[in-house]
Design an enzyme around this catalytic site. Structure first.
Site, PDB file in Angstrom:
ATOM      1  N   LEU A 129       0.889  -1.145   0.000  1.00 57.80           N
ATOM      2  CA  LEU A 129       0.000   0.000   0.000  1.00 57.80           C
ATOM      3  C   LEU A 129       0.937   1.206   0.000  1.00 57.80           C
ATOM      4  O   LEU A 129       1.794   1.329   0.866  1.00 57.80           O
ATOM      5  CB  LEU A 129      -0.894  -0.016   1.242  1.00 57.80           C
ATOM      6  CG  LEU A 129      -2.197   0.782   1.224  1.00 57.80           C
ATOM      7  CD1 LEU A 129      -3.054   0.461   0.006  1.00 57.80           C
ATOM      8  CD2 LEU A 129      -2.987   0.538   2.493  1.00 57.80           C
ATOM      9  N   ASP A 130       0.806   2.070  -1.010  1.00 61.16           N
ATOM     10  CA  ASP A 130       1.748   3.176  -1.185  1.00 61.16           C
ATOM     11  C   ASP A 130       1.846   4.056   0.049  1.00 61.16           C
ATOM     12  O   ASP A 130       0.912   4.137   0.847  1.00 61.16           O
ATOM     13  CB  ASP A 130       1.316   4.064  -2.361  1.00 61.16           C
ATOM     14  CG  ASP A 130       1.312   3.319  -3.673  1.00 61.16           C
ATOM     15  OD1 ASP A 130       2.052   2.338  -3.782  1.00 61.16           O
ATOM     16  OD2 ASP A 130       0.564   3.725  -4.586  1.00 61.16           O
ATOM     17  N   LEU A 131       2.957   4.783   0.122  1.00 64.16           N
ATOM     18  CA  LEU A 131       3.213   5.723   1.212  1.00 64.16           C
ATOM     19  C   LEU A 131       2.031   6.659   1.432  1.00 64.16           C
ATOM     20  O   LEU A 131       1.589   6.878   2.562  1.00 64.16           O
ATOM     21  CB  LEU A 131       4.475   6.540   0.873  1.00 64.16           C
ATOM     22  CG  LEU A 131       4.837   7.677   1.818  1.00 64.16           C
ATOM     23  CD1 LEU A 131       5.333   7.138   3.143  1.00 64.16           C
ATOM     24  CD2 LEU A 131       5.879   8.592   1.180  1.00 64.16           C
ATOM     25  N   SER A 133      -1.062   6.286   0.418  1.00 68.13           N
ATOM     26  CA  SER A 133      -2.364   5.616   0.489  1.00 68.13           C
ATOM     27  C   SER A 133      -2.629   5.149   1.913  1.00 68.13           C
ATOM     28  O   SER A 133      -1.712   4.981   2.715  1.00 68.13           O
ATOM     29  CB  SER A 133      -2.404   4.420  -0.460  1.00 68.13           C
ATOM     30  OG  SER A 133      -2.150   4.835  -1.787  1.00 68.13           O
TER      31      SER A 133
END
Length: 280
Positions: A129-131, A133
């Protein structure tokens, strides 16, 4: 009819114990299936549920589901806030696993609970899960569970809700990948992603069809994928729909949701949730 597998294999799949431990417990007469003492080499239905298996240790019978706190917490779900990375610390950003502390632990009803010992350690993120997000991130100590969630062949659904705005111009990276690329004019027509077959810049594998719908037309979107590529949602929205993703939250993976779980808190997955993942 259901295929038969060795009981030891099924106990291992359900993360009750290792095959070797299962074998030893069966030899010692400690394991019962549906009330009947198991025999060495016994075969069971491949979808046998954990609550059909009883373990009798120290003169007490317990459901295999209640073997230990460690067993209950073989996989956990975190509601990740923005600003944390999924894996190793990078560029000064802390890994999300640092949030798996006792004072942030909730039970299935989102009530704070105490966990004995150090059984909450040794997890690895099952997916990214992106930074920037937020939302649902699963950590597992089981390779079986992790593989089900992140393997290329996984078809487990992942649901996201995002705020979007019209994308203004191409990024340097997009132009490096294809200098003829132009961001499409934003439209509320979602067929470029729902129909599948679209191509992302720098990739040669067409996208699978997905489900998508507007929660608020032109600004809030729900997308459900059954595949996972790096920054897939953000790239799909920019390159195929003409929208820049302002904020992104993952709300569901398969049967697992984060409703009621505060941001920055985590809870163990229930045995039912784990069985649903393994059966997917």
């Amino acid at each position: 009819s259901s295929r038969l597998v060795r009981l030891t294999k099924r106990m291992s799949e359900l993360e009750i114990c290792s095959r070797r431990e299962a074998d030893r417990w069966i030899r010692e007469g400690l394991v019962s299936v549906n009330g009947k003492v198991a025999e060495i080499g016994e075969k069971v239905e491949q979808n046998l549920l954990a609550d059909s298996i009883e373990i009798s240790k120290d003169g007490e019978e317990t459901s295999a589901l209640l073997q230990s706190a460690e067993n209950v917490t073989k996989a956990v779900v975190l509601n990740k806030p923005p600003g944390y990375v999924s894996g190793q610390a990078e560029h000064g950003h802390l890994p999300a696993i640092r949030l798996l502390t006792r004072n942030r632990l909730m039970d299935a009803n989102n009530q704070k609970i105490e966990l004995p010992g150090n059984s909450w350690k040794h997890y690895a993120p099952a997916g990214r899960l992106d930074l920037d997000s937020c939302g649902l991130l699963i950590f597992a100590r089981s390779g079986v569970i992790a593989k089900k969630l992140i393997h290329n062949d996984s078809t487990i659904e992942k649901e996201y809700i995002m705020e979007v705005e019209p994308a203004v111009q191409e990024t340097r990276k997009e132009m490096e990948l294809d200098n003829s690329f132009r961001i499409p004019r934003p439209s509320t027509d979602l067929s470029p992603i729902t129909d599948g077959g679209g191509m992302l810049l720098g990739e040669y594998r067409p996208l699978k069809p997905c489900r998508a719908s507007w929660i608020e037309k032109g600004s809030v979107l729900r997308i459900t994928l059954n595949e996972g590529r790096k920054q897939q949602i953000r790239r799909m929205c920019r390159q195929l729909l003409g929208y820049h993703v302002v904020s992104l939250e993952r709300t569901r993976i398969g049967p697992i949701g984060i409703e009621g779980l505060p941001q920055g808190y985590w809870r163990p997955l229930s045995s039912t949730e784990i069985e649903q993942i393994l059966a997917a």
